[in-house]
Scaffold this motif. Structure first.
Motif, short mmCIF file in Angstrom:
data_model
loop_
_atom_site.label_atom_id
_atom_site.label_comp_id
_atom_site.label_asym_id
_atom_site.label_seq_id
_atom_site.Cartn_x
_atom_site.Cartn_y
_atom_site.Cartn_z
N PRO A 109 0.83 -1.21 0.00
CA PRO A 109 0.00 0.00 0.00
C PRO A 109 0.85 1.25 0.00
O PRO A 109 1.91 1.31 0.63
N GLN A 110 0.39 2.26 -0.73
CA GLN A 110 1.10 3.53 -0.81
C GLN A 110 0.27 4.60 -0.12
O GLN A 110 -0.92 4.74 -0.38
N GLY A 111 0.91 5.34 0.74
CA GLY A 111 0.23 6.42 1.44
C GLY A 111 0.25 7.71 0.65
O GLY A 111 0.64 7.76 -0.52
N GLU A 112 -0.16 8.78 1.28
CA GLU A 112 -0.18 10.09 0.65
C GLU A 112 1.20 10.75 0.77
O GLU A 112 1.94 10.51 1.71
N ASP A 113 1.51 11.60 -0.20
CA ASP A 113 2.77 12.35 -0.16
C ASP A 113 2.69 13.42 0.91
O ASP A 113 1.71 14.16 0.99
N LYS A 114 3.73 13.50 1.72
CA LYS A 114 3.82 14.52 2.75
C LYS A 114 5.21 15.14 2.70
O LYS A 114 6.20 14.46 2.42
N TYR A 115 5.27 16.43 2.96
CA TYR A 115 6.54 17.15 2.91
C TYR A 115 7.01 17.43 4.34
O TYR A 115 6.26 17.92 5.18
N ARG A 116 8.28 17.13 4.56
CA ARG A 116 8.88 17.32 5.88
C ARG A 116 10.10 18.23 5.74
O ARG A 116 10.86 18.13 4.78
N ALA A 117 10.25 19.09 6.72
CA ALA A 117 11.38 20.02 6.72
C ALA A 117 12.64 19.28 7.15
O ALA A 117 12.66 18.59 8.17
N THR A 118 13.70 19.40 6.37
CA THR A 118 14.98 18.79 6.69
C THR A 118 16.06 19.86 6.64
O THR A 118 15.80 21.04 6.36
N ALA A 119 17.30 19.46 6.91
CA ALA A 119 18.41 20.42 6.91
C ALA A 119 18.66 20.97 5.52
O ALA A 119 19.24 22.05 5.37
N THR A 120 18.26 20.27 4.49
CA THR A 120 18.48 20.71 3.11
C THR A 120 17.20 21.25 2.46
O THR A 120 17.18 21.47 1.26
N GLY A 121 16.18 21.43 3.25
CA GLY A 121 14.92 21.95 2.70
C GLY A 121 13.79 20.96 2.89
O GLY A 121 13.91 19.99 3.66
N PHE A 122 12.70 21.18 2.21
CA PHE A 122 11.55 20.29 2.32
C PHE A 122 11.74 19.08 1.41
O PHE A 122 12.12 19.21 0.25
N GLU A 123 11.52 17.92 1.96
CA GLU A 123 11.63 16.69 1.21
C GLU A 123 10.31 15.93 1.25
O GLU A 123 9.62 15.92 2.26
N LYS A 124 9.99 15.31 0.12
CA LYS A 124 8.74 14.57 0.01
C LYS A 124 8.92 13.17 0.59
O LYS A 124 9.85 12.46 0.24
N LYS A 125 8.06 12.81 1.50
CA LYS A 125 8.09 11.49 2.12
C LYS A 125 6.74 10.81 1.90
O LYS A 125 5.71 11.45 1.86
N ARG A 126 6.80 9.50 1.76
CA ARG A 126 5.57 8.73 1.61
C ARG A 126 5.67 7.48 2.48
O ARG A 126 6.60 6.71 2.36
N LYS A 127 4.69 7.31 3.34
CA LYS A 127 4.63 6.14 4.20
C LYS A 127 3.34 5.38 3.95
O LYS A 127 2.34 5.98 3.57
N PRO A 128 3.35 4.05 4.17
CA PRO A 128 2.10 3.29 4.03
C PRO A 128 1.06 3.77 5.03
O PRO A 128 1.39 4.39 6.05
N PRO A 129 -0.21 3.49 4.77
CA PRO A 129 -1.25 3.85 5.74
C PRO A 129 -1.00 3.15 7.08
O PRO A 129 -0.22 2.20 7.18
#
Length: 310
Positions: A268-288
């Motif tokens: 299963p693929q979850g929704e794309d979420k953006y998280r703030a990191t040291a290099t900027g915002f990165e797109k992360k996706r986790k399963p439900p």
């Protein structure tokens, strides 16, 4: 032409001569206009092209399905409200006895006896005793998972069935209740009597590790009719459409590249979420969440049962 107008033109010409001479002395002739070069398209190497979301894709597929629960409740009632015995991460064994032996000890004794006198008897013989070492068959419960995992999974799986008014029986409870009225302690025999006397269907839910899955595991549900042993429904999460989203297309500097046909990953693929990191915002996706995944397995199990109840 009047003299006054000629004089005005002459004065204007004299005024322009110093400016032209100054421009030639500083930078030479004025260059022709050159338009700016066209903007270059940014490099798109390894860029993932997101397709338009479809109904049933991604995390949306793991949402609530109240209409399905309603249809299952109607079909469940129309088929006599059968009782379902829940086997969590446990299979029904084909072994008749809970003890087995792969070792035995043989004790052999030989004897010679002689009697003389009026009766002459010469007797030889031997006796043999066999001692068998028995071991109890290991519990058929599969690889252990954490209590937290088990609680969250069962909560998500059972919620739709309980909402539909289904009767779910706990294995440990029916085995203990049945064994209290029997004279034997043979667990296998008590288990079968418990199923035959209290349940209509056996519902097995198994969890198996799988590194190709985005969750790290896959799930399987099997439903057996207790009276006949008939397999009523079989649901494997690996084959569910919710666990096999459409592969993404990657845009490279050589054009669009389709997904690898040999890629056997699933999950299963979850929704794309953006998280703030040291290099900027990165797109992360986790399963439900696990409760949503197990709830989705319950919905597919309901569909499997309804196909048999038509």
């Amino acid at each position: 032409m009047p003299k006054t107008r000629l004089a005005a033109l002459a004065l204007a010409g004299c005024a322009l001569l110093p400016a032209a001479a100054w421009s030639q002395s500083v930078g030479g002739a004025v260059p022709d206009y050159q338009p700016p070069p066209p903007a270059q398209a940014p490099a798109r190497n390894s860029e993932v092209m997101q397709k338009a979301a479809k109904a049933g894709d991604g995390a949306a597929a793991f949402g609530s399905q109240a209409d399905l629960v309603g249809r299952f409740a109607s079909a469940y009632a129309a088929n006599g409200k059968p009782k379902l015995a829940l086997y969590w991460n446990r299979q029904l064994s084909e072994t008749l006895n809970e003890w087995y032996s792969d070792t035995r000890i043989v004790s052999r004794t030989e004897s010679n006896s002689t009697m003389s006198g009026e009766i002459n008897l010469d007797k030889q013989g031997s006796t043999q005793n066999t001692i068998e070492i028995q071991r109890r068959i290991q519990d058929r419960r599969r690889g252990q998972v954490s209590e937290s995992f088990e609680w969250e999974f069962q909560d998500g799986f059972l919620a739709p069935f309980l909402e539909a008014g289904a009767t779910i029986l706990d294995r440990a409870a029916i085995v203990r209740f049945t064994g209290a009225d029997m004279q034997t302690t043979n667990e296998n025999l008590v288990e079968v009597r418990a199923l035959q006397g209290k349940a209509d269907f056996l519902l097995e839910i198994l969890v198996a590790p799988n590194w190709q899955s985005s969750t790290g595991y896959e799930l399987r549900t099997r439903i057996l009719e207790v009276k006949t042993g008939r397999i009523v429904a079989m649901v494997n999460s690996k084959n569910l459409k919710e666990w096999n989203p459409e592969k993404q297309v990657v845009a490279t500097d050589r054009g669009f590249v389709e997904a690898d046909e040999d890629d056997e990953s699933f999950g299963p693929q979850g929704e794309d979420k953006y998280r703030a990191t040291a290099t900027g915002f990165e797109k992360k996706r986790k399963p439900p969440k696990l409760a949503k995944i197990s709830q989705n397995l319950a919905y597919n199990t309901m569909n499997g049962l309804m196909r048999q109840w038509k």
